[in-house]
Design a protein around this motif. Structure first.
Motif, PDB file in Angstrom:
ATOM      1  N   MET A   1       0.713  -1.148   0.072  1.00 50.08           N
ATOM      2  CA  MET A   1       0.236  -0.043  -0.021  1.00 50.08           C
ATOM      3  C   MET A   1       0.693   1.220  -0.123  1.00 50.08           C
ATOM      4  O   MET A   1       0.389   2.201  -0.624  1.00 50.08           O
ATOM      5  CB  MET A   1      -0.821   0.192   1.356  1.00 50.08           C
ATOM      6  CG  MET A   1      -1.862   1.097   1.130  1.00 50.08           C
ATOM      7  SD  MET A   1      -3.097   1.079  -0.283  1.00 50.08           S
ATOM      8  CE  MET A   1      -3.865  -0.246   0.433  1.00 50.08           C
ATOM      9  N   CYS A  37      -9.852  10.639   9.164  1.00 51.90           N
ATOM     10  CA  CYS A  37     -10.412   9.630   9.031  1.00 51.90           C
ATOM     11  C   CYS A  37     -11.540   9.178   9.691  1.00 51.90           C
ATOM     12  O   CYS A  37     -12.628   8.551   9.169  1.00 51.90           O
ATOM     13  CB  CYS A  37      -9.579   8.601   8.210  1.00 51.90           C
ATOM     14  SG  CYS A  37      -8.138   8.991   6.841  1.00 51.90           S
ATOM     15  N   ARG A  49     -20.368   2.784   0.936  1.00 54.41           N
ATOM     16  CA  ARG A  49     -19.343   3.798   0.937  1.00 54.41           C
ATOM     17  C   ARG A  49     -20.086   5.246   1.288  1.00 54.41           C
ATOM     18  O   ARG A  49     -21.223   5.546   0.923  1.00 54.41           O
ATOM     19  CB  ARG A  49     -18.632   3.869  -0.281  1.00 54.41           C
ATOM     20  CG  ARG A  49     -18.047   2.953  -0.939  1.00 54.41           C
ATOM     21  CD  ARG A  49     -17.062   3.054  -2.246  1.00 54.41           C
ATOM     22  NE  ARG A  49     -17.895   3.555  -3.270  1.00 54.41           N
ATOM     23  CZ  ARG A  49     -18.676   2.978  -4.234  1.00 54.41           C
ATOM     24  NH1 ARG A  49     -18.582   1.452  -3.931  1.00 54.41           N
ATOM     25  NH2 ARG A  49     -19.517   3.460  -5.061  1.00 54.41           N
ATOM     26  N   CYS A  78      -9.524  10.112   4.435  1.00 54.53           N
ATOM     27  CA  CYS A  78      -9.631   8.706   3.681  1.00 54.53           C
ATOM     28  C   CYS A  78     -10.738   8.644   2.562  1.00 54.53           C
ATOM     29  O   CYS A  78     -11.156   7.529   2.420  1.00 54.53           O
ATOM     30  CB  CYS A  78      -9.847   7.749   4.766  1.00 54.53           C
ATOM     31  SG  CYS A  78      -8.452   7.146   5.568  1.00 54.53           S
ATOM     32  N   ASP A 209     -15.712   7.801  -0.127  1.00 53.83           N
ATOM     33  CA  ASP A 209     -14.613   6.864   0.637  1.00 53.83           C
ATOM     34  C   ASP A 209     -13.709   5.886  -0.335  1.00 53.83           C
ATOM     35  O   ASP A 209     -14.281   5.511  -1.349  1.00 53.83           O
ATOM     36  CB  ASP A 209     -15.418   5.567   1.359  1.00 53.83           C
ATOM     37  CG  ASP A 209     -15.981   6.120   2.738  1.00 53.83           C
ATOM     38  OD1 ASP A 209     -15.785   7.151   3.238  1.00 53.83           O
ATOM     39  OD2 ASP A 209     -16.905   5.162   3.476  1.00 53.83           O
ATOM     40  N   GLU A 211     -11.523   2.976  -0.349  1.00 51.69           N
ATOM     41  CA  GLU A 211     -11.152   1.684   0.202  1.00 51.69           C
ATOM     42  C   GLU A 211      -9.848   1.588   0.445  1.00 51.69           C
ATOM     43  O   GLU A 211      -9.206   0.763   1.358  1.00 51.69           O
ATOM     44  CB  GLU A 211     -11.775   0.587  -0.669  1.00 51.69           C
ATOM     45  CG  GLU A 211     -11.600  -0.876   0.202  1.00 51.69           C
ATOM     46  CD  GLU A 211     -12.202  -2.055  -0.684  1.00 51.69           C
ATOM     47  OE1 GLU A 211     -12.010  -3.283  -0.482  1.00 51.69           O
ATOM     48  OE2 GLU A 211     -12.968  -1.722  -1.561  1.00 51.69           O
ATOM     49  N   GLU A 212      -8.877   2.105  -0.459  1.00 43.84           N
ATOM     50  CA  GLU A 212      -7.394   1.874  -0.409  1.00 43.84           C
ATOM     51  C   GLU A 212      -6.973   2.561   0.678  1.00 43.84           C
ATOM     52  O   GLU A 212      -6.028   2.136   1.431  1.00 43.84           O
ATOM     53  CB  GLU A 212      -6.989   2.224  -1.667  1.00 43.84           C
ATOM     54  CG  GLU A 212      -7.193   1.074  -2.826  1.00 43.84           C
ATOM     55  CD  GLU A 212      -6.522   1.785  -4.025  1.00 43.84           C
ATOM     56  OE1 GLU A 212      -6.012   0.826  -4.901  1.00 43.84           O
ATOM     57  OE2 GLU A 212      -6.556   2.828  -4.411  1.00 43.84           O
ATOM     58  N   LEU A 214      -8.653   4.173   3.509  1.00 38.89           N
ATOM     59  CA  LEU A 214      -9.288   3.273   4.726  1.00 38.89           C
ATOM     60  C   LEU A 214      -8.502   1.941   5.090  1.00 38.89           C
ATOM     61  O   LEU A 214      -8.338   2.017   6.232  1.00 38.89           O
ATOM     62  CB  LEU A 214     -10.663   3.033   4.633  1.00 38.89           C
ATOM     63  CG  LEU A 214     -11.587   4.286   4.383  1.00 38.89           C
ATOM     64  CD1 LEU A 214     -12.924   3.705   4.118  1.00 38.89           C
ATOM     65  CD2 LEU A 214     -11.651   4.969   5.646  1.00 38.89           C
ATOM     66  N   ASN A 215      -8.140   1.026   4.054  1.00 34.73           N
ATOM     67  CA  ASN A 215      -7.549   0.007   4.560  1.00 34.73           C
ATOM     68  C   ASN A 215      -6.046   0.439   4.959  1.00 34.73           C
ATOM     69  O   ASN A 215      -5.411  -0.227   6.021  1.00 34.73           O
ATOM     70  CB  ASN A 215      -7.079  -0.843   3.200  1.00 34.73           C
ATOM     71  CG  ASN A 215      -8.640  -1.716   3.096  1.00 34.73           C
ATOM     72  OD1 ASN A 215      -9.542  -1.685   3.833  1.00 34.73           O
ATOM     73  ND2 ASN A 215      -8.969  -2.163   1.649  1.00 34.73           N
ATOM     74  N   TYR A 216      -5.378   1.006   4.212  1.00 36.11           N
ATOM     75  CA  TYR A 216      -4.147   1.832   4.525  1.00 36.11           C
ATOM     76  C   TYR A 216      -3.985   2.327   6.012  1.00 36.11           C
ATOM     77  O   TYR A 216      -3.045   2.055   7.047  1.00 36.11           O
ATOM     78  CB  TYR A 216      -3.431   2.834   3.633  1.00 36.11           C
ATOM     79  CG  TYR A 216      -2.232   3.265   4.191  1.00 36.11           C
ATOM     80  CD1 TYR A 216      -1.027   2.888   3.778  1.00 36.11           C
ATOM     81  CD2 TYR A 216      -2.440   4.638   4.486  1.00 36.11           C
ATOM     82  CE1 TYR A 216       0.268   3.498   4.008  1.00 36.11           C
ATOM     83  CE2 TYR A 216      -1.038   5.361   4.736  1.00 36.11           C
ATOM     84  CZ  TYR A 216       0.129   4.714   4.696  1.00 36.11           C
ATOM     85  OH  TYR A 216       1.334   5.509   4.952  1.00 36.11           O
ATOM     86  N   ALA A 218      -6.307   1.855   8.438  1.00 36.48           N
ATOM     87  CA  ALA A 218      -6.708   0.749   9.412  1.00 36.48           C
ATOM     88  C   ALA A 218      -5.341   0.009   9.577  1.00 36.48           C
ATOM     89  O   ALA A 218      -5.184  -0.638  10.805  1.00 36.48           O
ATOM     90  CB  ALA A 218      -7.849  -0.128   8.761  1.00 36.48           C
ATOM     91  N   ALA A 219      -4.525  -0.403   8.765  1.00 39.40           N
ATOM     92  CA  ALA A 219      -3.430  -1.425   8.958  1.00 39.40           C
ATOM     93  C   ALA A 219      -2.481  -0.551   9.847  1.00 39.40           C
ATOM     94  O   ALA A 219      -1.813  -1.373  10.569  1.00 39.40           O
ATOM     95  CB  ALA A 219      -2.798  -1.654   7.717  1.00 39.40           C
TER      96      ALA A 219
END
Length: 226
Positions: A1, A37, A49, A78, A209, A211-212, A214-216, A218-219
């Motif tokens: 990412m 975010c 979304r 985000c 939103d 997704e990329e 938000l996932n980044y 969150a990780a």
């Protein structure tokens, strides 16, 4: 990412220069701000979304920005500028514009006319096949056809040159390419419709939103509730 973020920032910096923004050097894509975010505005939702219109957010209500600044404001939450990929999503946008008398908004639509697009024969002719959603890098349908699954072509049938969009009209006026996709509200007595517009113009915008992103976030922030 992280690699994707670096690549994307480089591409958009080149895109910004290609779209007449070279007088503002050092402009890159913004990275998300985790706290923003987590508290991002969620005005309405579609297919899981969240979205918001900048004019309905107190901190942004009177703000009009160019296309790249619009992306960067969204990205800090985000999110990204909206990618209108279905007729239902387009109807949501048109309804928001109509009900709130919004004159125009930015989308994430972008013409692939910057460095790296020169040898792409699949994108020629550019005004028909060269458009993509920068937020997710998906190609748009040919601009002279009704998109698959739609009942109409969202591009306007008129504009400054009295011809179907996109028409790159500003290039004939001052040499600036109309490389960004905006939804205009009856500016050319054509109802609410898509238009190609030079990216330096300042407009409100709709964020969606990402997704990329938000996932980044969150990780990298496992205890943060998004």
């Amino acid at each position: 990412m992280q690699t994707w973020c670096l690549v994307a920032m480089t591409l958009l910096a080149l895109a910004a220069m290609a779209s007449g923004q070279s007088d503002r050097p050092g402009r890159f894509l913004s990275l998300p701000v985790p706290q923003k975010c987590a508290t991002r505005p969620k005005e309405f939702a579609y297919q899981g979304r969240s979205y918001f219109y900048s004019g309905h957010v107190p901190a942004l209500a009177n703000k009009k920005v160019d296309w790249l600044d619009g992306r960067n404001i969204c990205r800090e939450y985000c999110m990204d500028l909206i990618s209108i990929e279905t007729q239902e999503e387009n109807n949501l946008v048109f309804r928001l514009i109509q009900q709130n008398d919004v004159p125009y908004i930015w989308t994430s639509g972008r013409l692939c006319d910057f460095k790296g697009c020169e040898s792409r024969r699949d994108l020629e002719p550019k005004n028909i096949l060269g458009w993509f959603w920068s937020a997710n890098r998906e190609k748009l349908s040919a601009t002279n056809q009704i998109p698959n699954g739609w009942g109409y072509n969202p591009w306007s049938q008129t504009g400054h040159k009295k011809q179907r969009q996109p028409d790159n009209a500003e290039f004939d006026i001052n040499g600036t390419t109309e490389s960004c996709l905006s939804v205009l509200n009856n500016v050319y007595k054509d109802g609410i419709a898509w238009h190609d517009v030079a990216c330096y113009h300042e407009k409100p915008f709709i964020c969606e939103d990402s997704e990329e992103l938000l996932n980044y976030v969150a990780a990298n922030n496992p205890n943060l509730r998004l």
